[in-house]
Design an enzyme around this catalytic site. Structure first.
Site: not given
Ligand code: NAD
Length: 285
Positions: A52, A96, A119
Site C-alpha cells: 500500500k 491494518q 477502508d
C-alpha cells in the site's frame, strides 16, 4: 473463457489517480495523505502495508505508517487515531487488521473520523452503503464492482452467490450487488449444501480463505467467477478459493489469483483516499 485482468485495470486506475493528484495539488496546494496503523509482526500484514505504501508513492500521495508493538494498549492506538483525525495532512486512516486480541477492534474502527474512513469499515459508512448513499465503500468489494464494469458485465437481474459473509468482504459485496439490482444470496460456513446454491448462480463471488472450495461440479456452464480468496499453497504459491484449472474450463469469465481482485483492492484504496482528499479540499475552500 476470458480472464478478468485486475492487474491491468488497477494500473489504469493508478494512472488516473496520479493525474488527479497533480490537478488537486495545482488547484489547492494539497497532497492526499494516508496514515496506516500496523500492529505486531505478522509478515502478511507487513507485506500488505508495504504494498500500500509503494502504491501511495507511485501516485504522489503523502503516506505515513505507525508501527506499533504486538502488546500495545488500547489507549495508545486510540490516541494515535485521535491525533490523525485532527491532522489536516491526513485524509485517510487505515488500520491494518487483524489487531491483537487485547484490542477492542470495533471501538478502534468507530473512532476513525468517517470522512477519513477510506477502508469503509466505520458503521456510519456501512450504513450509507446499505442504504445506497454515497460514502466510503470497502476496497475489495468496490474493486470487484469496478472490474465487472470494466468488462461490461451488468449484474442487474443476475443471480449472484456471495460465498463468505465477513464485514470486510462478503457483506459489503452483497450490498453493492443488491444496490446494482442483482438477486443476491449470501453463503457462509453454516450454509447447508453450498453446491446447491452455487449451481444456481450466474455470478459466484467467493472470499473465504479455503483452497479449492469452489470446484468444477459446483459451477454452472458459462458462470462468471470472482475469486477473492488469498491463500498460500503448500508449494508457496498464492492461490484463491477456486480450483482455477478445472473451473476456468467451464466459466465465461474468471479472475486469476494473483492478478485479479488483489491489485484492485489497492487501486480502490488509492481512489478512496483521493476522494477523501478532494472532499477535505472542497470543505476548506
Ligand atoms: P473471514 O475469516 O473474516 O471470513 C470468512 C468467511 O468465510 C466467513 O463468513 C465464514 O463463514 C466463511 N466460510 C469459512 N469457511 C467456509 C466454508 N467452508 N464454506 C463457506 N463459507 C465459509 O475472512 P475475510 O477477512 O473475509 O477474508 C476471506 C478471504 O478473502 C481470505 O482468503 C482473505 O485472504 C481474502 N481477502 C482478499 C482480499 C483481496 O484483496 N483480494 C482482501 C481481503 C480478504
Amino acid at each position: 473463457m476470458q480472464i478478468l485482468d485486475g492487474k491491468a485495470l488497477s494500473q489504469k486506475i493508478e494512472q488516473n489517480v496520479a493525474s488527479e493528484v497533480i490537478t488537486l495539488k495545482e488547484k489547492t496546494g494539497r497532497t492526499p495523505g494516508l496514515a496506516v496503523i500496523l500492529v505486531g509482526n505478522d509478515p502478511a500484514s507487513a507485506a500488505y502495508v508495504g504494498m500500500k505504501k509503494k502504491a501511495c508513492d507511485r501516485v504522489g500521495f503523502y503516506s505515513v505508517t505507525h508501527e506499533m508493538p504486538e502488546d500495545i494498549s488500547q489507549d495508545a492506538i486510540e490516541n494515535t487515531i485521535k491525533m490523525m483525525n485532527q491532522n489536516p495532512n491526513i485524509d485517510g486512516i487505515l488500520i491494518q487488521l487483524p489487531l491483537p486480541p487485547q484490542i477492542d477492534t470495533t471501538k478502534i474502527l468507530e473512532l476513525v473520523d468517517p470522512s477519513k474512513d477510506v477502508d469503509g469499515f466505520h458503521p456510519y459508512n456501512v450504513g450509507r452503503l446499505v442504504t445506497n448513499l454515497d460514502g466510503f465503500v470497502p476496497c475489495t468489494p468496490l474493486g470487484v464492482m469496478e472490474l465487472l464494469a470494466e468488462y461490461n458485465i451488468d449484474v442487474k437481474g443476475k443471480n449472484c452467490c456471495v460465498v463468505g459473509a465477513s464485514n470486510i468482504v462478503g457483506k459489503p459485496m452483497a450490498s453493492l450487488l443488491l444496490n446494482a439490482d442483482a438477486t443476491v444470496e449470501i453463503c457462509h460456513i453454516f450454509t447447508d449444501d453450498l453446491k446447491k446454491h452455487t449451481l444456481q448462480a450466474d455470478i459466484i463471488l467467493v472470499g473465504v480463505g479455503v483452497i479449492n472450495l469452489i470446484k468444477e461440479d459446483m459451477v454452472k456452464d458459462g458462470a462468471i467467477i470472482i475469486d477473492i480468496g488469498i491463500n498460500r499453497a503448500q508449494n508457496g504459491k498464492l492461490v484463491g478459493d477456486v480450483d482455477f484449472e478445472n473451473v476456468s474450463k467451464k466459466c465465461s469469465y474468471i479472475t486469476p489469483v494473483p492478478g485479479g481482485v488483489g491489485p484492485m483492492t489497492i487501486a480502490m484504496l488509492l481512489s478512496n483516499t483521493l476522494k477523501a482528499a478532494q472532499q477535505h479540499a472542497s470543505e476548506s475552500h
